[in-house]
Design a protein around this motif. Structure first.
Motif, PDB file in Angstrom:
ATOM      1  N   VAL A   1      -6.085   8.841  -7.918  1.00 18.22           N
ATOM      2  CA  VAL A   1      -6.081   9.100  -6.472  1.00 18.22           C
ATOM      3  C   VAL A   1      -4.650   9.115  -5.948  1.00 18.22           C
ATOM      4  CG1 VAL A   1      -6.641   8.073  -4.230  1.00 18.22           C
ATOM      5  CG2 VAL A   1      -8.401   8.261  -5.991  1.00 18.22           C
ATOM      6  N   TYR A   2      -3.841   8.176  -6.416  1.00 21.85           N
ATOM      7  CA  TYR A   2      -2.435   8.128  -5.994  1.00 21.85           C
ATOM      8  C   TYR A   2      -1.720   9.441  -6.318  1.00 21.85           C
ATOM      9  CZ  TYR A   2       2.559   7.308  -6.453  1.00 21.85           C
ATOM     10  OH  TYR A   2       3.923   7.436  -6.376  1.00 21.85           O
ATOM     11  N   ASP A   3      -2.024  10.007  -7.460  1.00 20.38           N
ATOM     12  CA  ASP A   3      -1.371  11.236  -7.904  1.00 20.38           C
ATOM     13  C   ASP A   3      -1.880  12.487  -7.190  1.00 20.38           C
ATOM     14  OD1 ASP A   3       0.447  10.209  -9.743  1.00 20.38           O
ATOM     15  OD2 ASP A   3      -1.036  10.157 -11.355  1.00 20.38           O
TER      16      ASP A   3
ATOM     17  N   PHE B   1       0.804  -1.217   0.000  1.00 21.02           N
ATOM     18  CA  PHE B   1       0.000   0.000   0.000  1.00 21.02           C
ATOM     19  C   PHE B   1       0.842   1.274   0.000  1.00 21.02           C
ATOM     20  CE2 PHE B   1      -2.115   3.349   2.608  1.00 21.02           C
ATOM     21  CZ  PHE B   1      -3.078   3.716   1.676  1.00 21.02           C
ATOM     22  N   PHE B   2       1.825   1.371   0.872  1.00 20.75           N
ATOM     23  CA  PHE B   2       2.588   2.607   0.995  1.00 20.75           C
ATOM     24  C   PHE B   2       3.607   2.804  -0.119  1.00 20.75           C
ATOM     25  CE2 PHE B   2       1.041   2.557   5.426  1.00 20.75           C
ATOM     26  CZ  PHE B   2       0.585   3.868   5.494  1.00 20.75           C
ATOM     27  N   THR B   3       3.808   1.808  -0.950  1.00 24.22           N
ATOM     28  CA  THR B   3       4.777   1.937  -2.044  1.00 24.22           C
ATOM     29  C   THR B   3       4.151   1.834  -3.433  1.00 24.22           C
ATOM     30  OG1 THR B   3       5.298  -0.434  -1.900  1.00 24.22           O
ATOM     31  CG2 THR B   3       6.687   1.089  -0.638  1.00 24.22           C
ATOM     32  N   ASN B   4       2.955   1.227  -3.534  1.00 21.16           N
ATOM     33  CA  ASN B   4       2.368   1.099  -4.868  1.00 21.16           C
ATOM     34  C   ASN B   4       1.740   2.409  -5.339  1.00 21.16           C
ATOM     35  OD1 ASN B   4      -0.523   1.219  -4.155  1.00 21.16           O
ATOM     36  ND2 ASN B   4      -0.282  -0.842  -3.312  1.00 21.16           N
ATOM     37  N   ARG B   5       1.477   2.503  -6.623  1.00 14.69           N
ATOM     38  CA  ARG B   5       0.941   3.715  -7.245  1.00 14.69           C
ATOM     39  C   ARG B   5      -0.573   3.643  -7.419  1.00 14.69           C
ATOM     40  NH1 ARG B   5       4.935   6.943  -9.654  1.00 14.69           N
ATOM     41  NH2 ARG B   5       7.020   6.083  -9.482  1.00 14.69           N
ATOM     42  N   GLY B   6      -1.220   3.052  -6.430  1.00 11.22           N
ATOM     43  CA  GLY B   6      -2.674   2.936  -6.492  1.00 11.22           C
ATOM     44  C   GLY B   6      -3.144   1.585  -6.986  1.00 11.22           C
ATOM     45  N   ILE B   7      -2.290   0.926  -7.763  1.00 11.80           N
ATOM     46  CA  ILE B   7      -2.618  -0.406  -8.272  1.00 11.80           C
ATOM     47  C   ILE B   7      -1.435  -1.334  -8.054  1.00 11.80           C
ATOM     48  CG2 ILE B   7      -4.210   0.470 -10.041  1.00 11.80           C
ATOM     49  CD1 ILE B   7      -2.000  -0.009 -12.114  1.00 11.80           C
ATOM     50  N   ASP B   8      -1.745  -2.610  -7.927  1.00 13.94           N
ATOM     51  CA  ASP B   8      -0.733  -3.649  -7.875  1.00 13.94           C
ATOM     52  C   ASP B   8      -0.787  -4.328  -9.235  1.00 13.94           C
ATOM     53  OD1 ASP B   8       0.794  -5.905  -7.563  1.00 13.94           O
ATOM     54  OD2 ASP B   8      -0.212  -6.628  -5.759  1.00 13.94           O
ATOM     55  N   LEU B   9       0.135  -3.972 -10.117  1.00 15.20           N
ATOM     56  CA  LEU B   9       0.056  -4.409 -11.510  1.00 15.20           C
ATOM     57  C   LEU B   9      -0.001  -5.930 -11.627  1.00 15.20           C
ATOM     58  CD1 LEU B   9      -0.037  -3.469 -14.396  1.00 15.20           C
ATOM     59  CD2 LEU B   9       2.463  -3.502 -14.465  1.00 15.20           C
TER      60      LEU B   9
END
Length: 234
Positions: free
Chosen positions: A131-133, A70-78
């Motif tokens: 949201v990540y951005d 969660f704290f490192t991904n960009r909103g998605i886990d590819l």
């Protein structure tokens, strides 16, 4: 081959920054999510919890169980998303999960009225990147915690704590918090009012996930499991 990789990289970079610009300047997704969450809390007569209001043990339990990156991904886990899409395409419908906490937030807000489909899954991923951005991880987690469903009409952690234990989250012990962390996965299946055995089994999975993720030790896990589950469901 080298040129292909260059062009592909450039295309992906342009696409990524294009999405970022769109969701921060044109279609301000963070504002939409905030509005949906606050409306959701007000509609269900609940109490909004900020990130710091959420007990640390609960935060660790959810992240360890639902979205370890969660704290490192960009909103998605590819990797998880590709696996889910592959299963969905094979079945012709949305069957697989693979959603991050950010994607689950989108599912419970912007896409709450849209039926699951391949288009839905694609939008969920694109919105999660938006949201990540445009939103901090702490705010994302707090919003997610305030809108997920725990069963018995309890929307969000505050209502869940009151519904199952008759007290606010800040007064729950680690055993009660880890049990609540396991409910949103399948509220009707793990309902402690009707099947405490399954609720306990799910709690064990949550606690073991915390051990596997390095959040707690085996001895701490045993202590959590042994803590009394009090309140309305005892």
């Amino acid at each position: 081959m080298f040129k292909f990789l260059i062009y592909t990289s450039v295309f992906l970079c342009i696409g990524w920054f294009g999405v970022k610009y769109y969701f921060t300047h044109v279609n301000r997704i963070a504002d939409q999510v905030r509005s949906d969450v606050l409306t959701h809390v007000q509609t269900h007569h609940s109490q909004f919890l900020t990130y710091n209001d959420i007990p640390e043990i609960y935060r660790d339990a959810i992240i360890s169980t639902e979205d370890r990156s969660f704290f490192t991904n960009r909103g998605i886990d590819l990797r998880g998303t590709l696996r889910a899409v592959s299963v969905d395409i094979g079945s012709g419908q949305a069957r697989q999960g693979g959603s991050t906490i950010t994607q689950q937030l989108i599912h419970n807000t912007l896409l709450s009225n849209m039926s699951k489909s391949l288009t839905w899954k694609l939008l969920e991923s694109i919105y999660a990147i938006g949201v990540y951005d445009s939103m901090s991880k702490q705010e994302t987690f707090a919003f997610y915690t305030n809108v997920i469903y725990f069963g018995h009409g309890a929307n969000g952690l505050y209502q869940a704590a009151e519904t199952y234990f008759g007290k606010p989250p800040s007064e729950l012990n680690a055993g009660e918090l880890t049990m609540l962390a396991g409910l949103p996965n399948a509220p009707s299946n793990y309902d402690p009012y009707h099947n405490m055995k399954l609720a306990r089994e799910r709690q064990h999975i949550v606690v073991q996930s915390m051990v596997d993720n390095g959040e707690i030790s085996e001895s701490q896990a045993k202590k959590i499991i042994s803590e009394p589950i009090a309140g309305k469901i005892e």
